[in-house]
Design a protein around this motif. Structure first.
Motif, mmCIF file in Angstrom:
data_model
loop_
_atom_site.group_PDB
_atom_site.id
_atom_site.type_symbol
_atom_site.label_atom_id
_atom_site.label_comp_id
_atom_site.label_asym_id
_atom_site.label_seq_id
_atom_site.Cartn_x
_atom_site.Cartn_y
_atom_site.Cartn_z
ATOM 1 N N SER A 97 0.865 -1.418 0.174
ATOM 2 C CA SER A 97 -0.087 -0.075 -0.010
ATOM 3 C C SER A 97 1.018 1.384 0.124
ATOM 4 N N ASN A 98 1.869 1.219 0.804
ATOM 5 C CA ASN A 98 2.975 2.339 0.598
ATOM 6 C C ASN A 98 4.236 1.836 0.996
ATOM 7 N N THR A 99 5.461 2.656 0.743
ATOM 8 C CA THR A 99 6.640 2.179 1.342
ATOM 9 C C THR A 99 6.807 2.175 2.469
ATOM 10 N N GLY A 100 7.856 1.295 3.229
ATOM 11 C CA GLY A 100 7.948 1.159 4.562
ATOM 12 C C GLY A 100 8.205 2.583 5.091
ATOM 13 N N GLU A 101 8.940 3.533 4.732
ATOM 14 C CA GLU A 101 9.196 4.733 5.302
ATOM 15 C C GLU A 101 8.107 5.627 5.344
ATOM 16 N N GLN A 102 7.130 5.592 4.258
ATOM 17 C CA GLN A 102 5.809 6.242 4.530
ATOM 18 C C GLN A 102 4.950 5.608 5.567
ATOM 19 N N LEU A 103 5.220 4.309 5.762
ATOM 20 C CA LEU A 103 4.191 3.917 6.584
ATOM 21 C C LEU A 103 4.649 4.018 8.345
ATOM 22 N N VAL A 104 6.089 4.045 8.381
ATOM 23 C CA VAL A 104 6.608 4.571 9.657
ATOM 24 C C VAL A 104 6.544 5.953 9.780
ATOM 25 N N GLN A 105 6.552 6.928 8.823
ATOM 26 C CA GLN A 105 6.326 8.198 9.179
ATOM 27 C C GLN A 105 4.876 8.653 9.367
ATOM 28 N N VAL A 106 4.019 8.046 8.633
ATOM 29 C CA VAL A 106 2.598 8.227 8.852
ATOM 30 C C VAL A 106 1.818 7.575 10.085
ATOM 31 N N HIS A 107 2.451 6.429 10.613
ATOM 32 C CA HIS A 107 1.643 5.635 11.468
ATOM 33 C C HIS A 107 2.534 5.146 12.776
ATOM 34 N N CYS A 108 3.959 4.485 12.151
ATOM 35 C CA CYS A 108 4.586 3.986 13.500
ATOM 36 C C CYS A 108 5.243 4.723 14.167
ATOM 37 N N THR A 109 5.622 6.076 13.824
ATOM 38 C CA THR A 109 6.302 7.028 14.758
ATOM 39 C C THR A 109 5.497 7.378 15.922
ATOM 40 N N ASN A 110 4.178 7.237 15.702
ATOM 41 C CA ASN A 110 3.276 7.519 16.940
ATOM 42 C C ASN A 110 3.638 7.085 18.211
ATOM 43 N N CYS A 111 4.016 5.823 18.250
ATOM 44 C CA CYS A 111 4.840 5.091 19.493
ATOM 45 C C CYS A 111 6.215 4.770 19.266
ATOM 46 N N HIS A 112 6.636 4.451 18.093
ATOM 47 C CA HIS A 112 8.117 4.044 18.108
ATOM 48 C C HIS A 112 9.175 5.235 18.177
ATOM 49 N N MET A 113 8.486 6.359 17.844
ATOM 50 C CA MET A 113 9.646 7.660 17.908
ATOM 51 C C MET A 113 10.156 7.814 19.434
ATOM 52 N N ASP A 114 9.074 7.766 20.320
ATOM 53 C CA ASP A 114 9.400 8.029 21.700
ATOM 54 C C ASP A 114 9.239 6.761 22.629
ATOM 55 N N GLY A 115 9.129 5.796 22.046
ATOM 56 C CA GLY A 115 9.121 4.415 22.910
ATOM 57 C C GLY A 115 7.877 4.173 23.878
ATOM 58 N N ILE A 116 6.615 5.051 23.234
ATOM 59 C CA ILE A 116 5.330 5.024 23.991
ATOM 60 C C ILE A 116 4.973 3.423 24.293
ATOM 61 N N ALA A 117 4.610 3.086 25.557
ATOM 62 C CA ALA A 117 4.124 1.729 25.969
ATOM 63 C C ALA A 117 5.219 0.776 25.648
ATOM 64 N N GLY A 118 6.488 1.032 25.894
ATOM 65 C CA GLY A 118 7.460 -0.048 25.669
ATOM 66 C C GLY A 118 7.913 -0.183 24.107
ATOM 67 N N ALA A 119 7.230 0.664 23.299
ATOM 68 C CA ALA A 119 7.683 0.363 21.919
ATOM 69 C C ALA A 119 9.189 0.560 21.659
ATOM 70 N N PRO A 120 9.835 -0.419 20.874
ATOM 71 C CA PRO A 120 11.367 -0.009 20.644
ATOM 72 C C PRO A 120 11.411 1.247 19.687
ATOM 73 N N ARG A 121 12.439 2.084 20.006
ATOM 74 C CA ARG A 121 12.658 3.523 19.428
ATOM 75 C C ARG A 121 13.321 3.230 18.242
ATOM 76 N N ILE A 122 13.021 4.180 17.153
ATOM 77 C CA ILE A 122 13.290 4.174 15.941
ATOM 78 C C ILE A 122 14.862 4.546 15.929
ATOM 79 N N ASN A 123 15.487 5.200 17.177
ATOM 80 C CA ASN A 123 16.837 5.795 16.737
ATOM 81 C C ASN A 123 17.730 5.119 17.958
#
Length: 206
Positions: free
Chosen positions: A122-148
């Motif tokens: 549906s979209n590239t991995g980068e697009q999905l991450v920027q639009v959706h995954c960063t909601n939790c994975h940018m700051d590690g919300i609820a224990g999500a592994p952080r992108i950085n």
């Protein structure tokens, strides 16, 4: 010396990442087409509820399959008409959906395919991450592994990328099955996870 040390550390992280991407893992066996149909699809397809083609109605299934099993599977994965994405069960993988399609189209006579008929992007991995995954994975919300932070991902990669993608499909702790987006295919999820792992391994603080 500091620059050389950084480069060596950087390469080590990338090497670990590549090994994880290529690692295989012993995952739970995929359901057969019959199992998926009996447990999920029969809810509508046994009786023809909501306009669903009935199991055993060869003529109707032939009409639905005119554009091929690939298109039929894409519709089942992404959702179409009254049919919800992944049959309303986000934790079914694309292979299991393909097997269910094969079972119903053939009235139970087809052999389960070993590979999915389709896994639409549906979209590239980068697009999905920027639009959706960063909601939790940018700051590690609820224990999500952080992108950085590769250190967040490293222990999760012990079973290889297949294990990590499987957790994304089935849901894990605070993360719902298929990240709460049932219309995403296995390929979509793999691309997004791969992007985040590589980003974490190559991240350089400014």
């Amino acid at each position: 010396m500091q620059s050389l040390h950084f480069k060596k550390s950087h390469l080590t992280l990338i090497s670990l990442c590549v090994l994880a991407l290529n690692a295989s893992s012993a995952l739970a066996a995929d359901k057969t087409g019959r199992q998926v149909v009996e447990q999920v699809c029969a809810t509508c397809h046994a009786t023809g509820a909501n306009g669903a083609p009935k199991i055993g109605d060869v003529a109707t299934w032939s009409q639905h399959a005119k554009k091929g099993l690939v298109k039929l599977t894409e519709n089942a994965i992404s959702g179409f008409g009254n049919m919800p994405a992944h049959g309303g069960q986000a934790n079914l993988n694309d292979l299991e959906i393909s097997r269910a399609i094969a079972y119903m189209v053939s009235s139970g006579k087809a052999i389960d395919p070993a590979k999915p008929y389709a896994s639409p992007i549906s979209n590239t991995g980068e697009q999905l991450v920027q639009v959706h995954c960063t909601n939790c994975h940018m700051d590690g919300i609820a224990g999500a592994p952080r992108i950085n932070q590769f250190s967040d991902w490293k222990p999760r990669l012990e079973k290889g990328m297949d294990g990590l993608v499987s957790s994304t499909i089935n849901g894990h702790k605070a993360m719902p099955a298929r990240t709460g987006m049932a219309s995403l295919s296995d390929t979509d999820l793999r691309n997004a996870v791969t992007y985040m792992v590589i980003q974490s391994a190559t991240y350089k603080a400014k």
